[in-house]
Motif scaffolding. Sequence first.
Motif, PDB file in Angstrom:
ATOM      1  N   LEU A 214       9.619  21.481 -11.641  1.00 51.17           N
ATOM      2  CA  LEU A 214      10.795  22.516 -11.763  1.00 51.17           C
ATOM      3  C   LEU A 214      10.483  23.830 -11.451  1.00 51.17           C
ATOM      4  N   VAL A 215       9.324  24.321 -11.912  1.00 44.32           N
ATOM      5  CA  VAL A 215       8.820  25.684 -11.493  1.00 44.32           C
ATOM      6  C   VAL A 215       8.918  25.899 -10.043  1.00 44.32           C
ATOM      7  N   ASP A 216       8.353  24.851  -9.405  1.00 44.81           N
ATOM      8  CA  ASP A 216       8.212  24.755  -7.904  1.00 44.81           C
ATOM      9  C   ASP A 216       9.745  24.749  -7.341  1.00 44.81           C
ATOM     10  N   LEU A 217      10.565  23.607  -8.119  1.00 40.55           N
ATOM     11  CA  LEU A 217      11.874  23.490  -7.291  1.00 40.55           C
ATOM     12  C   LEU A 217      12.696  24.763  -7.431  1.00 40.55           C
TER      13      LEU A 217
ATOM     14  N   ARG B 194      17.913  33.684 -16.011  1.00 36.92           N
ATOM     15  CA  ARG B 194      18.448  32.856 -16.982  1.00 36.92           C
ATOM     16  C   ARG B 194      19.204  31.512 -16.476  1.00 36.92           C
ATOM     17  N   THR B 195      19.614  31.794 -15.592  1.00 39.39           N
ATOM     18  CA  THR B 195      20.416  30.283 -14.989  1.00 39.39           C
ATOM     19  C   THR B 195      19.440  29.299 -14.639  1.00 39.39           C
ATOM     20  N   LYS B 196      18.276  29.785 -14.012  1.00 39.73           N
ATOM     21  CA  LYS B 196      17.249  28.871 -13.500  1.00 39.73           C
ATOM     22  C   LYS B 196      16.348  28.292 -14.881  1.00 39.73           C
TER      23      LYS B 196
ATOM     24  N   MET C   6      10.050  29.515 -10.123  1.00 37.92           N
ATOM     25  CA  MET C   6      10.075  30.240 -11.205  1.00 37.92           C
ATOM     26  C   MET C   6       8.804  30.810 -11.450  1.00 37.92           C
ATOM     27  N   ASN C   7       7.982  30.733 -10.669  1.00 40.73           N
ATOM     28  CA  ASN C   7       6.593  31.224 -10.706  1.00 40.73           C
ATOM     29  C   ASN C   7       6.176  32.556 -11.161  1.00 40.73           C
TER      30      ASN C   7
END
Length: 243
Positions: free
Chosen positions: A116-119, A138-140, A122-123
């Motif tokens: 999910l961090v990759d998708l 916040r949405t992510k 968010m890194n």
Amino acid sequence: MIEVQALSKSFGDVKAVRSVSFQARDGAITGLLGPNGAGKSTTLRMLYTILQADSGSALIDGIDVAKEPLRARGRIGVFTHNPGIYPNLTAYENIVYFGKLYQLDKNTLTKRIDYLVDLLEMNRFIDRRAKGFSQGQRTKVALARALIHEPHNILLDEPTNGLDVMATRSLRDIIRRLKTDGKCVLFSSHIMQEVAALCDEVVIIRAGEIAASGAPQTLRERTNSKTLEEAFVKAIGNAEGLM
């Protein structure tokens, strides 16, 4: 797949949802479109078991949400309108907390967060405390929480609310990716351009009732309209014969 049959909900004398029926298919994006106060959010809340319907039924992958709410919750991921995240936790900790609520084991949780961090790209902020995050960040985080247990059905209540143009484009790409993965995506919006850009099926709600439903092209043809916005205006102005 989500199946809704004659779903109704009142709050005192206010009939918020009146015998609403529709289907949201797997591998497709279905939009709930309507003006503010039309009953979109109330309908979604009944689907994700926060509200109990007065009458009618809703099935998530064949599971009755009223009779087996816990089983139904395991099949859905929910992004609520203006979702709150815990400001004193990092983005990572916010997501882990929800993963533990779904009783994911450590290895599964780690793999899902990495994915999910990759998708969601968010890194840059995954280890930062959420206090001070932008609306897009916040949405992510909220979307990652909704997807952490790899649900088959995704319910999104106005997910692009407050996002800038680039964040909105990114979120649309993610929603399309969910469709490509065979997920059932159901989201509410009052933004015509968003629905036209994403949806395979549209359900237009007016004053708690279905005013019209069908593919965007079908709705345009039925109303002799050039755009979905024009079809929407005609549908909520005169719902008869458009179902």
